[in-house]
Write a protein that holds these residues in place. Structure first.
Motif, PDB file in Angstrom:
ATOM      1  N   CYS A  71       0.842  -1.194   0.000  1.00 25.92           N
ATOM      2  CA  CYS A  71       0.000   0.000   0.000  1.00 25.92           C
ATOM      3  C   CYS A  71       0.876   1.242   0.000  1.00 25.92           C
ATOM      4  O   CYS A  71       1.977   1.246   0.544  1.00 25.92           O
ATOM      5  CB  CYS A  71      -0.952   0.006   1.195  1.00 25.92           C
ATOM      6  N   GLU A  72       0.366   2.280  -0.630  1.00 26.02           N
ATOM      7  CA  GLU A  72       1.099   3.526  -0.769  1.00 26.02           C
ATOM      8  C   GLU A  72       0.205   4.706  -0.396  1.00 26.02           C
ATOM      9  O   GLU A  72      -1.015   4.647  -0.567  1.00 26.02           O
ATOM     10  CB  GLU A  72       1.573   3.728  -2.218  1.00 26.02           C
ATOM     11  N   ILE A  73       0.841   5.771   0.096  1.00 19.98           N
ATOM     12  CA  ILE A  73       0.141   7.033   0.357  1.00 19.98           C
ATOM     13  C   ILE A  73       0.563   8.047  -0.707  1.00 19.98           C
ATOM     14  O   ILE A  73       1.752   8.166  -1.006  1.00 19.98           O
ATOM     15  CB  ILE A  73       0.484   7.607   1.743  1.00 19.98           C
ATOM     16  N   HIS A  74      -0.406   8.752  -1.282  1.00 20.67           N
ATOM     17  CA  HIS A  74      -0.124   9.816  -2.240  1.00 20.67           C
ATOM     18  C   HIS A  74      -0.931  11.044  -1.834  1.00 20.67           C
ATOM     19  O   HIS A  74      -2.067  10.917  -1.372  1.00 20.67           O
ATOM     20  CB  HIS A  74      -0.506   9.383  -3.655  1.00 20.67           C
ATOM     21  N   ARG A  75      -0.350  12.217  -2.031  1.00 25.94           N
ATOM     22  CA  ARG A  75      -1.045  13.456  -1.689  1.00 25.94           C
ATOM     23  C   ARG A  75      -1.206  14.331  -2.926  1.00 25.94           C
ATOM     24  O   ARG A  75      -0.270  14.487  -3.710  1.00 25.94           O
ATOM     25  CB  ARG A  75      -0.313  14.192  -0.567  1.00 25.94           C
ATOM     26  N   VAL A  76      -2.393  14.893  -3.049  1.00 31.68           N
ATOM     27  CA  VAL A  76      -2.775  15.653  -4.235  1.00 31.68           C
ATOM     28  C   VAL A  76      -3.252  17.038  -3.807  1.00 31.68           C
ATOM     29  O   VAL A  76      -3.980  17.169  -2.815  1.00 31.68           O
ATOM     30  CB  VAL A  76      -3.907  14.924  -5.001  1.00 31.68           C
ATOM     31  N   TYR A  77      -2.862  18.068  -4.569  1.00 31.83           N
ATOM     32  CA  TYR A  77      -3.300  19.441  -4.306  1.00 31.83           C
ATOM     33  C   TYR A  77      -4.379  19.824  -5.316  1.00 31.83           C
ATOM     34  O   TYR A  77      -4.194  19.637  -6.526  1.00 31.83           O
ATOM     35  CB  TYR A  77      -2.119  20.406  -4.415  1.00 31.83           C
ATOM     36  N   THR A  78      -5.478  20.372  -4.829  1.00 36.97           N
ATOM     37  CA  THR A  78      -6.544  20.823  -5.724  1.00 36.97           C
ATOM     38  C   THR A  78      -6.300  22.272  -6.148  1.00 36.97           C
ATOM     39  O   THR A  78      -5.487  22.975  -5.555  1.00 36.97           O
ATOM     40  CB  THR A  78      -7.921  20.739  -5.041  1.00 36.97           C
ATOM     41  N   GLU A  79      -7.037  22.715  -7.156  1.00 40.10           N
ATOM     42  CA  GLU A  79      -6.898  24.082  -7.661  1.00 40.10           C
ATOM     43  C   GLU A  79      -7.196  25.117  -6.577  1.00 40.10           C
ATOM     44  O   GLU A  79      -6.642  26.220  -6.602  1.00 40.10           O
ATOM     45  CB  GLU A  79      -7.857  24.310  -8.830  1.00 40.10           C
ATOM     46  N   ASP A  80      -8.089  24.762  -5.635  1.00 39.92           N
ATOM     47  CA  ASP A  80      -8.452  25.729  -4.592  1.00 39.92           C
ATOM     48  C   ASP A  80      -7.764  25.447  -3.255  1.00 39.92           C
ATOM     49  O   ASP A  80      -8.213  25.904  -2.205  1.00 39.92           O
ATOM     50  CB  ASP A  80      -9.973  25.799  -4.420  1.00 39.92           C
ATOM     51  N   GLY A  81      -6.663  24.674  -3.289  1.00 36.92           N
ATOM     52  CA  GLY A  81      -5.778  24.594  -2.137  1.00 36.92           C
ATOM     53  C   GLY A  81      -5.977  23.471  -1.151  1.00 36.92           C
ATOM     54  O   GLY A  81      -5.251  23.396  -0.146  1.00 36.92           O
TER      55      GLY A  81
END
Length: 377
Positions: free
Chosen positions: A17-27
């Motif tokens: 299993c892996e953790i990934h972090r994503v940033y949205t356009e509104d922060g």
């Protein structure tokens, strides 16, 4: 801490299993979880991607709480898929923003519209880049389907990034919803001040000490209070005691509910009350400023060009057969399947003892027919 608890559960069964972090356009900063391959099926090359999006008051945990052979994420991994599980803003795993704190009211100024318009597209773009694939499978449950309708109707270019969409307990039109929770909220949605006093101004049912206490004490199989847990679940989603694995209740209640903004629930109440699947109603004056019209605009289903497969149940109090029929009539490219078990309810799609036999095997068979369309960059 919640992430480690979930990872311990996945790794307990030997799955990567892996953790990934994503940033949205509104922060907003969203956390995604990935199971890249299975325990028995360990092939790591050219695996088609399955993206799973959870329901209201839930998180990516709903796909892995049931043990291997039962939990859909494990089944997909063993069926040859690279499994990515999204988390909407505000739940247990996605409580961060580049400048806002979840302790502030501004953090919670979103409904499922923002989840569909910002969160899901950001996660899909991230997955496409990481896996270097052309298109992915989308599997949504409940609010995970609502977010998909929002995305593909308001940002139709995302139709080209999805090979096919599997909608479990699809939620759009809910005028016929029987859920006491939705029906209780709906009459108050025209007064935001009254409804926020009733439900809380910012967050509704966060995951925390109450969940842990319920999971560890109230919901144990031998506990006299276990009926409180089952009755709460049935009250919201429909009754089907036969498919509920009571030994898993402590684990389920330890992760669910995972929190959501109050505006998510209000938005569903508005749709139930109006009978129209449309954007958030801020009141006629604010609507005019935001939308240019006194009423919020409807979502345009003719923009949803992705092949859609609707999997629904007769005993679902949130996604009723009547409302699914309305949705089916609006979608330009859809097929619907009714679950064969009459008592099958809303939560059974993720927690039922026989979910694999009744739902998952059929979904995977459909997905396999589309795998040849996927190409790798």
């Amino acid at each position: 801490m919640v992430t480690e608890r979930k990872f311990t559960l996945i790794r307990k069964y030997g799955y990567p299993c892996e953790i990934h972090r994503v940033y949205t356009e509104d922060g907003y900063i969203l956390e995604m979880h990935r199971i890249p391959y299975g325990v028995n099926n360990t092939n790591r090359t050219s695996r088609p991607v399955a993206f799973l999006q959870h329901g209201l008051l839930s998180s990516s945990a709903e796909w892995v709480l049931m043990m291997p052979g039962k939990g859909f994420a494990y089944i997909l991994a063993e069926s040859g898929y690279d499994v990515w599980m999204g988390n909407a803003r505000g739940n247990s795993y996605s409580r961060h923003h580049v400048s806002l704190s979840p302790d502030s009211s501004r953090f919670w100024q979103f409904s499922w519209h923002e989840i569909g318009y910002y969160d899901v597209p950001a996660m899909i773009d991230y997955v496409l880049k990481e896996t270097r694939t052309s298109r992915i499978h989308y599997v949504g449950f409940s609010q995970g389907t609502t977010a998909f309708w929002v995305m593909t109707s308001t940002r139709p270019e995302y139709n080209g990034k999805i090979v096919a969409m599997q909608a479990m307990a699809p939620v759009a039109y809910i005028a016929n919803a029987k859920s006491p929770l939705i029906r209780a909220v709906a009459p108050f949605t025209n007064s935001l001040e009254r409804i926020t006093k009733l439900l809380g101004a910012n967050e509704f049912l966060p995951n925390g000490p109450i969940n842990n206490f319920a999971g560890q004490v109230l919901c144990l199989e031998e506990a006299l209070t276990q009926f409180l847990c089952t009755n709460l679940l049935f009250l919201i989603c429909g009754y089907n005691e036969e498919q509920l694995n009571t030994t898993m209740l402590p684990i389920v209640m330890g992760h669910t509910p995972a929190g959501a903004s109050t505006k998510q629930l209000i938005h569903y109440g508005q749709v139930h009350q109006s009978g129209v699947f449309r954007q958030f109603d801020h009141g006629w004056f604010s609507n005019k400023i935001k939308y240019g019209t006194f009423k919020p605009p409807e979502y345009i289903f003719k923009n949803v060009r992705t092949p859609v497969f609707l999997h629904y149940a007769e005993n679902d109090w949130l996604s009723t057969p009547k409302d699914v029929d309305i949705l089916y009539g609006k979608l330009p490219n859809a097929i619907k399947y009714k679950i064969s078990l009459p008592k099958f309810n809303h939560l059974d799609f993720v927690f039922a003892i026989d979910a694999r036999k009744l739902v998952y095997d059929r979904i995977i068979n459909i997905m396999k027919n589309f795998d040849s369309v996927v190409t790798y960059i």
